[in-house]
Every structure is written in structure tokens, then in C-alpha cells.
Enzyme design. Structure first.
Site, PDB file in Angstrom:
ATOM      1  N   SER A 100       0.805  -1.225   0.000  1.00 36.53           N
ATOM      2  CA  SER A 100       0.000   0.000   0.000  1.00 36.53           C
ATOM      3  C   SER A 100       0.834   1.269   0.000  1.00 36.53           C
ATOM      4  CB  SER A 100      -0.878  -0.020   1.259  1.00 36.53           C
ATOM      5  OG  SER A 100      -1.403   1.259   1.512  1.00 36.53           O
ATOM      6  N   GLU A 160       0.162   3.598   1.779  1.00 38.49           N
ATOM      7  CA  GLU A 160       0.255   4.023   3.185  1.00 38.49           C
ATOM      8  C   GLU A 160       1.656   3.792   3.745  1.00 38.49           C
ATOM      9  OE1 GLU A 160      -1.658   5.177   6.130  1.00 38.49           O
ATOM     10  OE2 GLU A 160      -2.545   6.197   4.437  1.00 38.49           O
ATOM     11  N   TYR A 205      -1.498   0.351  10.725  1.00 42.69           N
ATOM     12  CA  TYR A 205      -1.773  -0.274   9.423  1.00 42.69           C
ATOM     13  C   TYR A 205      -0.562  -0.129   8.499  1.00 42.69           C
ATOM     14  CZ  TYR A 205      -3.633  -0.801   4.678  1.00 42.69           C
ATOM     15  OH  TYR A 205      -3.823  -1.181   3.367  1.00 42.69           O
TER      16      TYR A 205
HETATM   17  P1  NAP Z   1     -11.549  -4.480   1.973  1.00 42.48           P
HETATM   18  O1  NAP Z   1     -12.687  -4.184   1.059  1.00 42.48           O
HETATM   19  O2  NAP Z   1     -11.523  -3.882   3.335  1.00 42.48           O
HETATM   20  O3  NAP Z   1     -11.447  -6.083   2.102  1.00 42.48           O
HETATM   21  C1  NAP Z   1     -10.660  -6.676   3.088  1.00 42.48           C
HETATM   22  C2  NAP Z   1     -10.870  -8.176   3.003  1.00 42.48           C
HETATM   23  O4  NAP Z   1     -10.026  -8.816   3.986  1.00 42.48           O
HETATM   24  C3  NAP Z   1     -12.303  -8.635   3.282  1.00 42.48           C
HETATM   25  O5  NAP Z   1     -12.632  -9.663   2.389  1.00 42.48           O
HETATM   26  C4  NAP Z   1     -12.209  -9.185   4.703  1.00 42.48           C
HETATM   27  O6  NAP Z   1     -13.142 -10.196   4.956  1.00 42.48           O
HETATM   28  C5  NAP Z   1     -10.817  -9.781   4.663  1.00 42.48           C
HETATM   29  N1  NAP Z   1     -10.271 -10.039   5.999  1.00 42.48           N
HETATM   30  C6  NAP Z   1     -10.130  -9.157   7.013  1.00 42.48           C
HETATM   31  N2  NAP Z   1      -9.576  -9.755   8.078  1.00 42.48           N
HETATM   32  C7  NAP Z   1      -9.360 -11.053   7.727  1.00 42.48           C
HETATM   33  C8  NAP Z   1      -8.800 -12.169   8.401  1.00 42.48           C
HETATM   34  N3  NAP Z   1      -8.388 -12.097   9.667  1.00 42.48           N
HETATM   35  N4  NAP Z   1      -8.717 -13.339   7.723  1.00 42.48           N
HETATM   36  C9  NAP Z   1      -9.161 -13.438   6.454  1.00 42.48           C
HETATM   37  N5  NAP Z   1      -9.704 -12.416   5.777  1.00 42.48           N
HETATM   38  C10 NAP Z   1      -9.803 -11.230   6.405  1.00 42.48           C
HETATM   39  O7  NAP Z   1     -10.166  -4.081   1.295  1.00 42.48           O
HETATM   40  P2  NAP Z   1      -9.842  -3.719  -0.250  1.00 42.48           P
HETATM   41  O8  NAP Z   1     -10.067  -2.258  -0.460  1.00 42.48           O
HETATM   42  O9  NAP Z   1     -10.505  -4.714  -1.133  1.00 42.48           O
HETATM   43  O10 NAP Z   1      -8.272  -3.932  -0.264  1.00 42.48           O
HETATM   44  C11 NAP Z   1      -7.708  -5.198  -0.562  1.00 42.48           C
HETATM   45  C12 NAP Z   1      -6.280  -5.240  -0.046  1.00 42.48           C
HETATM   46  O11 NAP Z   1      -5.514  -4.202  -0.662  1.00 42.48           O
HETATM   47  C13 NAP Z   1      -6.126  -5.005   1.451  1.00 42.48           C
HETATM   48  O12 NAP Z   1      -5.030  -5.786   1.881  1.00 42.48           O
HETATM   49  C14 NAP Z   1      -5.769  -3.533   1.571  1.00 42.48           C
HETATM   50  O13 NAP Z   1      -5.035  -3.307   2.765  1.00 42.48           O
HETATM   51  C15 NAP Z   1      -4.924  -3.372   0.327  1.00 42.48           C
HETATM   52  N6  NAP Z   1      -4.911  -2.022  -0.276  1.00 42.48           N
HETATM   53  C16 NAP Z   1      -6.094  -1.409  -0.596  1.00 42.48           C
HETATM   54  C17 NAP Z   1      -6.060  -0.179  -1.227  1.00 42.48           C
HETATM   55  C18 NAP Z   1      -7.327   0.527  -1.605  1.00 42.48           C
HETATM   56  O14 NAP Z   1      -7.265   1.729  -1.882  1.00 42.48           O
HETATM   57  N7  NAP Z   1      -8.452  -0.163  -1.666  1.00 42.48           N
HETATM   58  C19 NAP Z   1      -4.822   0.419  -1.544  1.00 42.48           C
HETATM   59  C20 NAP Z   1      -3.652  -0.257  -1.224  1.00 42.48           C
HETATM   60  C21 NAP Z   1      -3.700  -1.498  -0.599  1.00 42.48           C
HETATM   61  P3  NAP Z   1     -14.533  -9.947   5.744  1.00 42.48           P
HETATM   62  O15 NAP Z   1     -15.570  -9.796   4.663  1.00 42.48           O
HETATM   63  O16 NAP Z   1     -14.677 -11.179   6.546  1.00 42.48           O
HETATM   64  O17 NAP Z   1     -14.368  -8.704   6.586  1.00 42.48           O
HETATM   65  N1  GDD Z   2     -12.417   7.383   6.392  1.00 43.26           N
HETATM   66  C1  GDD Z   2     -12.529   8.700   6.525  1.00 43.26           C
HETATM   67  N2  GDD Z   2     -13.675   9.235   7.036  1.00 43.26           N
HETATM   68  N3  GDD Z   2     -11.503   9.474   6.117  1.00 43.26           N
HETATM   69  C2  GDD Z   2     -11.639  10.813   6.211  1.00 43.26           C
HETATM   70  C3  GDD Z   2     -12.793  11.422   6.719  1.00 43.26           C
HETATM   71  C4  GDD Z   2     -13.863  10.583   7.169  1.00 43.26           C
HETATM   72  O1  GDD Z   2     -14.893  11.027   7.636  1.00 43.26           O
HETATM   73  N4  GDD Z   2     -12.629  12.750   6.654  1.00 43.26           N
HETATM   74  C5  GDD Z   2     -11.428  12.977   6.141  1.00 43.26           C
HETATM   75  N5  GDD Z   2     -10.820  11.808   5.868  1.00 43.26           N
HETATM   76  C6  GDD Z   2      -9.452  11.650   5.327  1.00 43.26           C
HETATM   77  C7  GDD Z   2      -8.561  10.720   6.151  1.00 43.26           C
HETATM   78  O2  GDD Z   2      -8.037  11.428   7.287  1.00 43.26           O
HETATM   79  C8  GDD Z   2      -7.508  10.354   5.119  1.00 43.26           C
HETATM   80  O3  GDD Z   2      -6.495  11.340   5.099  1.00 43.26           O
HETATM   81  C9  GDD Z   2      -8.268  10.390   3.791  1.00 43.26           C
HETATM   82  O4  GDD Z   2      -9.525  11.029   4.055  1.00 43.26           O
HETATM   83  C10 GDD Z   2      -8.535   9.021   3.189  1.00 43.26           C
HETATM   84  O5  GDD Z   2      -9.075   8.174   4.178  1.00 43.26           O
HETATM   85  P1  GDD Z   2      -9.672   6.709   3.810  1.00 43.26           P
HETATM   86  O6  GDD Z   2     -10.666   6.833   2.726  1.00 43.26           O
HETATM   87  O7  GDD Z   2     -10.099   6.098   5.092  1.00 43.26           O
HETATM   88  O8  GDD Z   2      -8.430   5.947   3.164  1.00 43.26           O
HETATM   89  P2  GDD Z   2      -6.891   5.858   3.576  1.00 43.26           P
HETATM   90  O9  GDD Z   2      -6.126   6.665   2.591  1.00 43.26           O
HETATM   91  O10 GDD Z   2      -6.674   6.121   5.000  1.00 43.26           O
HETATM   92  O11 GDD Z   2      -6.591   4.306   3.351  1.00 43.26           O
HETATM   93  C11 GDD Z   2      -7.023   3.641   2.153  1.00 43.26           C
HETATM   94  O12 GDD Z   2      -6.029   3.715   1.176  1.00 43.26           O
HETATM   95  C12 GDD Z   2      -4.799   3.052   1.494  1.00 43.26           C
HETATM   96  C13 GDD Z   2      -3.826   3.291   0.320  1.00 43.26           C
HETATM   97  O13 GDD Z   2      -3.183   4.517   0.463  1.00 43.26           O
HETATM   98  C14 GDD Z   2      -7.334   2.181   2.543  1.00 43.26           C
HETATM   99  O14 GDD Z   2      -7.946   1.551   1.450  1.00 43.26           O
HETATM  100  C15 GDD Z   2      -6.067   1.416   2.891  1.00 43.26           C
HETATM  101  O15 GDD Z   2      -6.386   0.037   3.064  1.00 43.26           O
HETATM  102  C16 GDD Z   2      -5.092   1.585   1.714  1.00 43.26           C
HETATM  103  O16 GDD Z   2      -3.892   0.872   1.954  1.00 43.26           O
END
Ligand code: NAP
Ligand code: GDD
Length: 337
Positions: A131, A133, A155
Site C-alpha cells: 500500500s 500508506e 496499518y
Molecule cells: P476491503 O474491502 O476492506 O477487504 C478486506 C478483506 O479482507 C475482506 O474480504 C475481509 O473479509 C478480509 N479479511 C479481514 N480480516 C481477515 C482475516 N483475519 N482473515 C481473512 N480475511 C480477512 O479491502 P480492499 O479495499 O478490497 O483492499 C484489498 C487489499 O488491498 C487489502 O489488503 C488492503 O489493505 C490493500 N490495499 C487497498 C487499497 C485501496 O485503496 N483499496 C490500496 C492499497 C492497498 P470480511 O468480509 O470477513 O471482513
Molecule cells: N475514512 C474517513 N472518514 N476518512 C476521512 C474522513 C472521514 O470522515 N474525513 C477525512 N478523511 C481523510 C482521512 O483522514 C484520510 O487522510 C483520507 O480522508 C482518506 O481516508 P480513507 O478513505 O479512510 O483511506 P486511507 O487513505 O486512510 O486508506 C485507504 O487507502 C490506502 C492506500 O493509500 C485504505 O484503502 C487502505 O487500506 C489503503 O492501503
């Protein structure tokens, strides 16, 4: 360029199948003819709506990233050519409240998968969901594969651990394992706790008169937001490379939460959106990642990948989808975070 593996039916094991990325990846792999297996937590099975449409096409194996035996069992059953490790405690804000769980799942879980591969499926290829992050308090902009990590949350720390575990198992045991360093990617399947979906869903509710206001945190935070189905395609492409590698996947543009609000409200014809938004301390984080912006030149060069959906289009897709969802009277239960 992509070297595409062509052979008999291939099998893929996805952890995190019930999440945003897992569900899109399953759609795409089924389309390509893979046998798709998903490691899923038992409570997810009846409740996840994101995989409802493919329940007859995938094989669910119950398990948990905290449980080595269930991972080994899933690998033994699925005999995977490819393992996509997408499962994680993925909500950054929760990682301060549950740092141990976050580390167990998102850091040690990666080692458990790698150990399973090492002993049971050494020839399978692995994708790790790393990520942006990990860049946290960024050391340079834009961020590339060479940018130093400086995680800002439990995280982020767990993802750095997972990243290095992948590199180490690759170097120690020759496992074909790659890190996709994905920047934020969003879609109508995004969880309601993440800021983009929280905004698109509540803009639709406000437009339809279902709620009066939305509470947000830091409106000045900036992210490099892309469209999830395009990012999931990159995961597959990464595993088609002859040699494993670590690649940044991003649009190269960053926008603030404020801009996201602006576009989303404007799309439904509301210009004075500030009167519908309350800024609440509860949604600020103990340590903020102020701005992320990635440079995906290497992905473009090696795999011919480039994002097509731009920021404005992404916002429109999400708002339109939530308007449609609410028009069909399907209000969802919002998380309290
Ligand atoms: P998500 O929608 O939050 O999905 C997370 C998945 O992980 C869900 O299927 C959840 O299952 C499963 N999970 C959580 N805890 C678990 C455990 N203990 N054992 C097995 N499964 C578990 O996340 P996403 O947005 O699809 O992201 C997919 C991956 O990419 C994650 O690793 C995230 O950290 C990473 N990532 C995401 C982004 C982004 O912007 N979306 C960016 C960079 C990296 P349940 O349904 O049971 O909760
Ligand atoms: N969630 C949330 N809710 N975020 C808020 C809010 C609110 O009400 N208001 C402002 N934010 C700001 C957060 O402080 C953060 O800076 C930004 O919006 C994005 O927050 P999220 O959408 O929660 O995503 P994230 O960037 O922290 O994390 C996501 O992206 C990562 C990749 O950079 C997640 O998908 C992570 O799993 C992923 O790795």
C-alpha cells in the site's frame, strides 16, 4: 511486456474475496477461465453482498489469516497457480484502535501465506496487496518504487512488514512473489467507512432528502484516487511477469477530500455543499498522511498499464451508483467510525 501464461485451466486462491478488490479480481479471473477459490471468514459468507453474483462460480474455503492451519488447508485444496493475498484489516483509522489485530492479520498474515507457499506450493505465484500508506509521511513526491517508507499508522507499519516479508521470501527461497504498491482505489463496491464512499453515499442520501448532513474529518487530506477494477487488472498482470517485482500503481494526480466533496455534490446539482458538511474531531487521525501521489512509470513501461478513469469520472461513477442504490430503496447500515 506481459508474458501471458497459456495452459490448462489455472486455479487462483484469493484471500479477501469478500472485499472490494477481491470481488473485482474474482470477476476478472472467472472471465479469464480460472478456477477461483476464496479463503473467507465464516461470518462473511452469508452477509457479503459483493460476491453474491458469483457464489455459484467460486469455491469458498473457510479460514482466517490469523490461522496457519486454515491457510495450509486452503492451499492444499485449491492447489493454486496464483495466490492473491488481499485480506487485511484495511481501515487505517481502526488500526490505532486494534493495533495488535491489525498486525496479526496484515503483517503476520503475510508470513503465514508465504510459509504455506514455501512448504505446500513452492511453484505458485503470489501477489501481496502492499500500500501507498507505507510512504506515510512522504520523503519525496511523487512516490516511486525507490521512495523510502515512513509509515504513519499501525496499518502502515504492518504493510511495511508484509512488503519486506515478500522480498525476503523471494530472495531466500526463490518464491515468485510480488508487491503491488497500490495507491487508493475506489468504486461502488468500496466500504462505507472509507471517505470516498462515505461522501458518495451521503451525497445521494442528502439529494434524496434522507439525511440533512454528513460528518467528515480532515478535508485537506489529499490522495491519488484511481478506479478499482483497473487496479485489480494490474494485480493479474504482475503475476504474468517472468520475474517477480514490486510496482507502484497510481494515477499520478492527487486531489483533496474537499475536491471530492465539491465534485460529488456538484454532480447532483448542489453547489453550496459546505452547508451540508460538518467537520468533526472524531474523524481526525492521531497521525495524518497529508498527501499521497504516485508515479507509475515503471508499471507503464513493464506492463503497459495506464489508468483510464480520471478523478471526475470516478466521482460520477460512485455518486450515480449510490443514487441508483437508494432509488431501488436499498439503504445500507452505516458504520459508526
Ligand atoms: P476491503 O474491502 O476492506 O477487504 C478486506 C478483506 O479482507 C475482506 O474480504 C475481509 O473479509 C478480509 N479479511 C479481514 N480480516 C481477515 C482475516 N483475519 N482473515 C481473512 N480475511 C480477512 O479491502 P480492499 O479495499 O478490497 O483492499 C484489498 C487489499 O488491498 C487489502 O489488503 C488492503 O489493505 C490493500 N490495499 C487497498 C487499497 C485501496 O485503496 N483499496 C490500496 C492499497 C492497498 P470480511 O468480509 O470477513 O471482513
Ligand atoms: N475514512 C474517513 N472518514 N476518512 C476521512 C474522513 C472521514 O470522515 N474525513 C477525512 N478523511 C481523510 C482521512 O483522514 C484520510 O487522510 C483520507 O480522508 C482518506 O481516508 P480513507 O478513505 O479512510 O483511506 P486511507 O487513505 O486512510 O486508506 C485507504 O487507502 C490506502 C492506500 O493509500 C485504505 O484503502 C487502505 O487500506 C489503503 O492501503
Amino acid at each position: 511486456m506481459v508474458h501471458i501464461l497459456v495452459s490448462e485451466t489455472r486455479s487462483a486462491l484469493i484471500t479477501g474475496l469478500t472485499g472490494q478488490d477481491g470481488s473485482y479480481l474474482a470477476d476478472q479471473l472467472l472471465e479469464k477461465g480460472y478456477d477461483v477459490y476464496g479463503l473467507v471468514r465464516i461470518p462473511s459468507m452469508p452477509t457479503s453482498t459483493l460476491i453474491e453474483h458469483i457464489l455459484d462460480d467460486v469455491t469458498l474455503i473457510d479460514g482466517d489469516l490469523t490461522d496457519q492451519a486454515s491457510i495450509n488447508r486452503a492451499i492444499s485444496i485449491s492447489k493454486p497457480h496464483a495466490i492473491y493475498n488481499l485480506a487485511a484489516q484495511s481501515f487505517v483509522a481502526t488500526s490505532w484502535k486494534q493495533p495488535i489485530l491489525t498486525s496479526e492479520v496484515s503483517a503476520l498474515g503475510v508470513v503465514r501465506i508465504l510459509e504455506g507457499i514455501r512448504y505446500l506450493a513452492p511453484d505458485s505465484r503470489m501477489y501481496q496487496a502492499s500500500s501507498s500508506e507505507m510512504f506515510g509521511k512522504v520523503q519525496e513526491t511523487p512516490q516511486t518504487e525507490a521512495t523510502k517508507f515512513y509509515p504513519r499508522s499501525p496499518y502502515g507499519i504492518s504493510k511495511v512488514f508484509g512488503y519486506w516479508a515478500v522480498v525476503n521470501y523471494r530472495e531466500s527461497y526463490g518464491i515468485h512473489a510480488s508487491n503491488g504498491i497500490l495507491f487508493n482505489h475506489e468504486s461502488p463496491r468500496r466500504g462505507l467507512e472509507f471517505v470516498t464512499r462515505k461522501i458518495s453515499y451521503n451525497v445521494a442520501r442528502i439529494k434524496m432528502g434522507l439525511v440533512d448532513k454528513i460528518q467528515l474529518g480532515n478535508l485537506d487530506a489529499k490522495r491519488d484516487w484511481g478506479y478499482a477494477p483497473e487496479y485489480v487488472d494490474m494485480m493479474w498482470r504482475m503475476l504474468q511477469q517472468d520475474e517477480p517485482s514490486d510496482l507502484v500503481v497510481a494515477t499520478g494526480e492527487s486531489h483533496s477530500v474537499r475536491e471530492f466533496c465539491d465534485e460529488a455534490f456538484r454532480h447532483v446539482g448542489i453547489d453550496d455543499w459546505e452547508s451540508y458538511v460538518d467537520v468533526a474531531e472524531a474523524h481526525f487521525r492521531p497521525a495524518e498522511v497529508k498527501e499521497l501521489r504516485g508515479d507509475a512509470s515503471l508499471a507503464r513501461e513493464k506492463l503497459g498499464w495506464a489508468p483510464k478513469v480520471d478523478f471526475r469520472r470516478l466521482v460520477q461513477i460512485m455518486v450515480d451508483s449510490d443514487m441508483e442504490l437508494l432509488t431501488s430503496h436499498r439503504e445500507m447500515t452505516e458504520p459508526t467510525v
